[in-house]
Design a protein around this motif. Structure first.
Motif, PDB file in Angstrom:
ATOM      1  N   ASP A  79       0.830  -1.206   0.000  1.00 40.52           N
ATOM      2  CA  ASP A  79       0.000   0.000   0.000  1.00 40.52           C
ATOM      3  C   ASP A  79       0.864   1.254   0.000  1.00 40.52           C
ATOM      4  O   ASP A  79       0.592   2.208  -0.743  1.00 40.52           O
ATOM      5  CB  ASP A  79      -0.917   0.005   1.225  1.00 40.52           C
ATOM      6  N   ASN A  82       2.445   1.604  -3.448  1.00 39.21           N
ATOM      7  CA  ASN A  82       1.459   2.001  -4.459  1.00 39.21           C
ATOM      8  C   ASN A  82       1.089   3.472  -4.333  1.00 39.21           C
ATOM      9  O   ASN A  82       0.924   4.168  -5.344  1.00 39.21           O
ATOM     10  CB  ASN A  82       0.204   1.134  -4.327  1.00 39.21           C
ATOM     11  N   ARG A  83       0.949   3.954  -3.102  1.00 43.66           N
ATOM     12  CA  ARG A  83       0.617   5.373  -2.897  1.00 43.66           C
ATOM     13  C   ARG A  83       1.741   6.268  -3.394  1.00 43.66           C
ATOM     14  O   ARG A  83       1.502   7.317  -3.993  1.00 43.66           O
ATOM     15  CB  ARG A  83       0.316   5.626  -1.424  1.00 43.66           C
ATOM     16  N   ARG A  86       1.669   6.302  -7.232  1.00 43.36           N
ATOM     17  CA  ARG A  86       0.585   7.129  -7.781  1.00 43.36           C
ATOM     18  C   ARG A  86       0.881   8.609  -7.641  1.00 43.36           C
ATOM     19  O   ARG A  86       0.584   9.398  -8.525  1.00 43.36           O
ATOM     20  CB  ARG A  86      -0.739   6.779  -7.086  1.00 43.36           C
ATOM     21  N   SER A  87       1.474   9.006  -6.527  1.00 39.86           N
ATOM     22  CA  SER A  87       1.748  10.427  -6.299  1.00 39.86           C
ATOM     23  C   SER A  87       2.799  10.951  -7.263  1.00 39.86           C
ATOM     24  O   SER A  87       2.808  12.121  -7.627  1.00 39.86           O
ATOM     25  CB  SER A  87       2.218  10.648  -4.861  1.00 39.86           C
ATOM     26  N   ARG A 104      -9.589   0.304  -3.558  1.00 42.93           N
ATOM     27  CA  ARG A 104      -8.846   1.498  -3.153  1.00 42.93           C
ATOM     28  C   ARG A 104      -8.611   1.554  -1.648  1.00 42.93           C
ATOM     29  O   ARG A 104      -7.734   2.289  -1.190  1.00 42.93           O
ATOM     30  CB  ARG A 104      -9.606   2.774  -3.573  1.00 42.93           C
TER      31      ARG A 104
END
Length: 221
Positions: A79, A82-83, A86-87, A104
């Protein structure tokens, strides 16, 4: 970059395998617990076997605990990564338009389940260790049903926490169970039927646990 990609794939693969392993345990655990509704004596017999069998206690139980710890640690690691990805790569990413709420928010549903496991260990696993190894009570094959029922009798808060936790487990499984098969590369003519099965399992098993908790609460008022 190729090394990082392979590492990421390996993490997801390991996460999926640990999740599938825990699903098998969940099905087995539900089967045993459901006997407490239909046959207290059968529940006592199975629970006594599980609680005294050397293979279960000395081998399978530690493997299960390690599986739980590994699955949740990997979940938090994936997690976070992945965050971060994405950022950096998706400045205009709109999660709601590309994925479901369950996918999500796996970390949220998983965290609730993890907190519930702490409560569940406090309710059953720790008292079992104290009973057998600290207080050294004599073996009593008939005690398991009453000990289980006593946790819910006259305790709407604990019963409510169990209902809430298994509801979040359902949300977690609705995405996680099916995606685990995708992560291990299961993609063939049976994929559609498997997706139906995983959704049914994700609803029926957690709601079955909810039924057990509510049944024992109202059946012993």
């Amino acid at each position: 970059m190729a090394g990082i990609s392979k590492t990421s794939i390996a993490r997801k693969f390991a996460m999926a395998l640990s999740g599938l392993f825990l699903v098998l345990f969940l099905a087995q655990h539900f089967t045993i617990n459901f006997t407490s509704v239909v046959s207290p004596s059968t529940f006592n017999e199975i629970s006594h076997f599980m609680g005294t069998n050397f293979v279960v206690q000395a081998i399978l139980q530690p493997i299960l605990i390690l599986g739980v710890v590994f699955h949740f640690i990997m979940g938090f690691v994936l997690d976070i990564r992945n965050r971060k990805a994405r950022s950096v790569s998706y400045a205009k990413f709109n999660g709601a338009s590309n994925s479901s709420w369950m996918s999500r928010n796996m970390i949220i549903s998983g965290s609730v389940v993890l907190l519930f496991l702490g409560l569940h260990f406090y309710d059953f696993w720790i008292p079992e260790l104290v009973h057998k190894y600290v207080e050294s009570h004599p073996d009593d094959p008939t005690r398991y049903y009453q000990e289980t029922v006593a946790k819910f009798t006259g305790d709407p808060i604990r019963t409510g926490l169990y209902v809430l936790s298994f509801s979040f487990l359902m949300l977690h499984l609705l995405h996680g169970f099916a995606s685990s098969f995708q992560s291990v590369g299961f993609n063939n003519m049976y994929s559609r039927a498997l997706k139906v099965f995983t959704k049914a399992f994700a609803i029926v098993i957690p709601m079955g646990f909810v039924f057990i908790a509510i049944f024992h609460y109202f059946n012993n008022l």
